[in-house]
Design a protein around this motif. Structure first.
Motif, mmCIF file in Angstrom:
data_model
loop_
_atom_site.group_PDB
_atom_site.id
_atom_site.type_symbol
_atom_site.label_atom_id
_atom_site.label_comp_id
_atom_site.label_asym_id
_atom_site.label_seq_id
_atom_site.Cartn_x
_atom_site.Cartn_y
_atom_site.Cartn_z
ATOM 1 N N MET A 1 0.826 -1.201 0.000
ATOM 2 C CA MET A 1 0.000 0.000 0.000
ATOM 3 C C MET A 1 0.866 1.259 0.000
ATOM 4 S SD MET A 1 -2.982 1.188 -0.211
ATOM 5 C CE MET A 1 -3.956 -0.308 0.076
ATOM 6 N N ARG A 2 1.981 1.202 0.745
ATOM 7 C CA ARG A 2 2.878 2.363 0.793
ATOM 8 C C ARG A 2 3.393 2.698 -0.607
ATOM 9 N NH1 ARG A 2 6.288 3.973 4.987
ATOM 10 N NH2 ARG A 2 5.803 2.025 6.065
ATOM 11 N N TYR A 3 3.895 1.687 -1.339
ATOM 12 C CA TYR A 3 4.433 1.913 -2.679
ATOM 13 C C TYR A 3 3.331 2.281 -3.661
ATOM 14 C CZ TYR A 3 8.958 0.049 -1.217
ATOM 15 O OH TYR A 3 10.173 -0.158 -0.600
ATOM 16 N N PHE A 4 2.130 1.726 -3.465
ATOM 17 C CA PHE A 4 1.011 2.050 -4.351
ATOM 18 C C PHE A 4 0.654 3.536 -4.234
ATOM 19 C CE2 PHE A 4 -3.648 2.332 -5.001
ATOM 20 C CZ PHE A 4 -3.687 1.941 -6.339
ATOM 21 N N LYS A 5 0.648 4.050 -3.016
ATOM 22 C CA LYS A 5 0.323 5.461 -2.814
ATOM 23 C C LYS A 5 1.378 6.367 -3.451
ATOM 24 C CE LYS A 5 -2.253 4.813 1.515
ATOM 25 N NZ LYS A 5 -2.272 5.088 2.980
ATOM 26 N N VAL A 6 2.641 5.989 -3.280
ATOM 27 C CA VAL A 6 3.712 6.809 -3.873
ATOM 28 C C VAL A 6 3.637 6.744 -5.393
ATOM 29 C CG1 VAL A 6 6.203 7.103 -4.058
ATOM 30 C CG2 VAL A 6 5.187 6.524 -1.858
ATOM 31 N N THR A 7 3.314 5.563 -5.938
ATOM 32 C CA THR A 7 3.156 5.419 -7.385
ATOM 33 C C THR A 7 2.053 6.332 -7.902
ATOM 34 O OG1 THR A 7 3.930 3.133 -7.387
ATOM 35 C CG2 THR A 7 2.575 3.825 -9.237
ATOM 36 N N LEU A 8 0.926 6.354 -7.198
ATOM 37 C CA LEU A 8 -0.171 7.236 -7.594
ATOM 38 C C LEU A 8 0.261 8.698 -7.560
ATOM 39 C CD1 LEU A 8 -3.287 5.674 -5.814
ATOM 40 C CD2 LEU A 8 -2.686 5.571 -8.245
ATOM 41 N N LEU A 9 1.032 9.062 -6.538
ATOM 42 C CA LEU A 9 1.481 10.451 -6.418
ATOM 43 C C LEU A 9 2.406 10.832 -7.563
ATOM 44 C CD1 LEU A 9 1.693 13.112 -4.867
ATOM 45 C CD2 LEU A 9 3.548 12.077 -3.522
ATOM 46 N N ILE A 10 3.437 10.018 -7.808
ATOM 47 C CA ILE A 10 4.402 10.333 -8.876
ATOM 48 C C ILE A 10 3.718 10.307 -10.231
ATOM 49 C CG2 ILE A 10 6.460 9.514 -10.073
ATOM 50 C CD1 ILE A 10 7.518 8.523 -7.399
ATOM 51 N N GLY A 11 2.921 9.252 -10.478
ATOM 52 C CA GLY A 11 2.243 9.144 -11.773
ATOM 53 C C GLY A 11 1.304 10.310 -12.020
ATOM 54 N N SER A 12 0.555 10.713 -10.994
ATOM 55 C CA SER A 12 -0.394 11.819 -11.164
ATOM 56 C C SER A 12 0.330 13.133 -11.439
ATOM 57 C CB SER A 12 -1.259 11.953 -9.910
ATOM 58 O OG SER A 12 -2.020 10.781 -9.700
ATOM 59 N N LEU A 13 1.427 13.375 -10.726
ATOM 60 C CA LEU A 13 2.201 14.595 -10.971
ATOM 61 C C LEU A 13 2.760 14.619 -12.388
ATOM 62 C CD1 LEU A 13 4.161 14.917 -7.580
ATOM 63 C CD2 LEU A 13 2.265 16.343 -8.394
ATOM 64 N N VAL A 14 3.249 13.466 -12.842
ATOM 65 C CA VAL A 14 3.799 13.402 -14.199
ATOM 66 C C VAL A 14 2.704 13.624 -15.236
ATOM 67 C CG1 VAL A 14 4.883 11.884 -15.899
ATOM 68 C CG2 VAL A 14 5.747 11.954 -13.553
ATOM 69 N N VAL A 15 1.557 12.959 -15.073
ATOM 70 C CA VAL A 15 0.451 13.129 -16.023
ATOM 71 C C VAL A 15 -0.015 14.579 -16.047
ATOM 72 C CG1 VAL A 15 -1.971 12.546 -16.467
ATOM 73 C CG2 VAL A 15 -0.340 10.747 -15.904
ATOM 74 N N PHE A 16 -0.136 15.180 -14.868
ATOM 75 C CA PHE A 16 -0.581 16.570 -14.795
ATOM 76 C C PHE A 16 0.416 17.505 -15.486
ATOM 77 C CE2 PHE A 16 -0.669 20.671 -12.512
ATOM 78 C CZ PHE A 16 -1.978 21.055 -12.791
ATOM 79 N N GLY A 17 1.713 17.322 -15.182
ATOM 80 C CA GLY A 17 2.729 18.186 -15.763
ATOM 81 C C GLY A 17 2.833 18.045 -17.269
ATOM 82 N N VAL A 18 2.810 16.810 -17.771
ATOM 83 C CA VAL A 18 2.930 16.590 -19.218
ATOM 84 C C VAL A 18 1.676 17.065 -19.933
ATOM 85 C CG1 VAL A 18 3.211 14.831 -21.014
ATOM 86 C CG2 VAL A 18 4.539 14.682 -18.904
#
Length: 412
Positions: free
Chosen positions: A1-18
């Motif tokens: 769950m810890r890694y899943f949350k971090v994955t969601l955070l990084i992925g969302s920031l990347v999608v938003f920025g791109v």
């Protein structure tokens, strides 16, 4: 769950920025420079799904995979796939702009790599290196997702140790071929280790003759003594089944005994970079082994130390076995035979237990006749009772004036 949350955070920031870069026309400007003119309008039905896939996918694999080289291989493979799509999709009349996907791969990889090098991000890699498969999957992820940081430098904690050992190795080795001997003893190790690990234990040691399992570490468990007792009783049933299978195949069975002890011990990661593992240390560990071997003296299957009994007293049925000298100061400590979980013994079994208990009291008061009568009454009609026969034999030796050993002050 810890890694899943971090994955969601990084992925969302990347999608938003791109996405901002796409809608802001940044990539269109680059394409006009490269193509020397206005490029075709990118197909958003292809562009955005790929952006999301690469942003979250690369972030997850970079965080979750322990080896840096394998992280890089996967990211490079995704990079190559995007470049290949630039050549393949136009053949089907689809214009594909690679810049959004390439930037998503690079940013997700960089974000995931930075996190994986932090203390929280390296937690899974360190745990896998130190714990391996010595804990169940459930325990592993409970530790991984727990809020408490890993303390591998060492701490003192109250835990319970279960030692299970085979005591007829020489007979088995003499009567079986080498492959059959290995197969039979491996059936003990495999079944006992897997069984105890799945019940929440940590497999501290497992060698040719015995195994040692920890309850209450590395995953904290306030009911460690009760859990260890329940596991010990269930293990005897499981190994009896394994023994029946072994007898059907090899006409031989292993003689196993169990010792359980609780106390304060030092838990830490011991060893070197080449061979390091999580383990426990302290006198209670050695005493658990001595309890296991003491079963041979009394004819019992499971012996408990005083601390284990006191912690789990309301949940188990026991009978006293002996006052033994544990430390060099001359003090003596009671050890107990574990009979069953609480409230499961029949009325007859409870009556026999009470007779045995009274017999031990009379024995300690040197009331030989009373003790002998009580032990005879405590005998089971369904089969031999090792501890009962032990005390009857000992009293007969004492009355004859030839005791084999002064057991009241003997150290196990």
């Amino acid at each position: 769950m810890r890694y899943f949350k971090v994955t969601l955070l990084i992925g969302s920031l990347v999608v938003f920025g791109v996405t901002i870069l796409i809608e802001g026309g940044v990539f269109g400007s680059v394409e006009r420079l490269l193509l020397h003119g206005a490029p075709p309008v990118p197909n958003r039905a292809v562009l955005y799904p790929l952006l999301v896939l690469f942003a979250y996918g690369i972030a997850w694999t970079t965080i979750d995979i322990p080896r840096v080289s394998l992280k890089a291989v996967i990211a490079t493979g995704a990079f190559v796939q995007v470049l290949a799509m630039v050549l393949i999709l136009p053949l089907y009349g689809v214009f594909f702009s690679p810049f959004a996907s390439l930037i998503a791969i690079l940013c997700s990889f960089a974000g995931g790599l930075l996190y994986s090098r932090s203390e929280a991000g390296s937690r899974k890699r360190v745990m896998r290196q130190i714990l391996g498969d010595r804990v169940s999957t459930k325990t592993f992820y409970a530790l991984l997702n727990g809020p408490a940081p890993l303390n591998l430098e060492g701490e003192r904690r109250d835990i319970s140790i279960l030692v299970c050992e085979i005591f007829n190795h020489d007979d088995l080795e003499a009567s079986l071929t080498a492959p059959d001997y290995v197969a039979l003893t491996n059936s003990f190790r495999r079944n006992a280790a897997d069984f105890l690990v799945e019940r929440g234990g940590y497999l501290d040691e497992c060698d040719g003759e015995s195994l040692r399992v920890v309850f209450g570490a590395p995953l904290a468990n306030l009911d460690h003594a009760r859990t260890a007792c329940e596991a010990a009783l269930a293990l005897t049933e499981r190994l009896d089944e394994v023994n029946a299978e072994c007898h059907g195949v090899w006409k031989q069975m292993f003689d196993f005994r169990i010792g359980v002890n609780s106390g304060e011990m030092v838990i830490a990661a011991y060893g070197s970079n080449r061979l390091g593992t999580f383990s426990v240390a302290g006198e209670p560990v050695e005493f658990a082994r001595r309890l296991c071997r003491a079963n041979l003296i009394y004819g019992s299957r499971i012996l408990l130390g005083t601390n284990t009994f006191q912690i789990s007293e309301t949940h188990v049925e026991v009978r006293p076995m002996e006052l033994i000298q544990r430390y060099d100061d001359g003090s003596r400590e009671e050890i107990y035979e574990l009979l069953a979980l609480g409230d499961v013994l029949s009325f007859e079994d409870l009556e026999r237990r009470d007779l045995f208990w009274q017999g031990v009291i009379c024995y300690r008061e040197q009331l030989w006749d009373d003790a002998l009568g009580l032990f005879h009454s405590a005998r089971s009609g369904s089969g031999a009772d090792g501890p009962v026969e032990f005390y009857i034999r000992r009293i007969e030796q004492l009355r004859a004036g030839t005791p084999a050993l002064d057991w009241t002050t003997a150290r196990l």
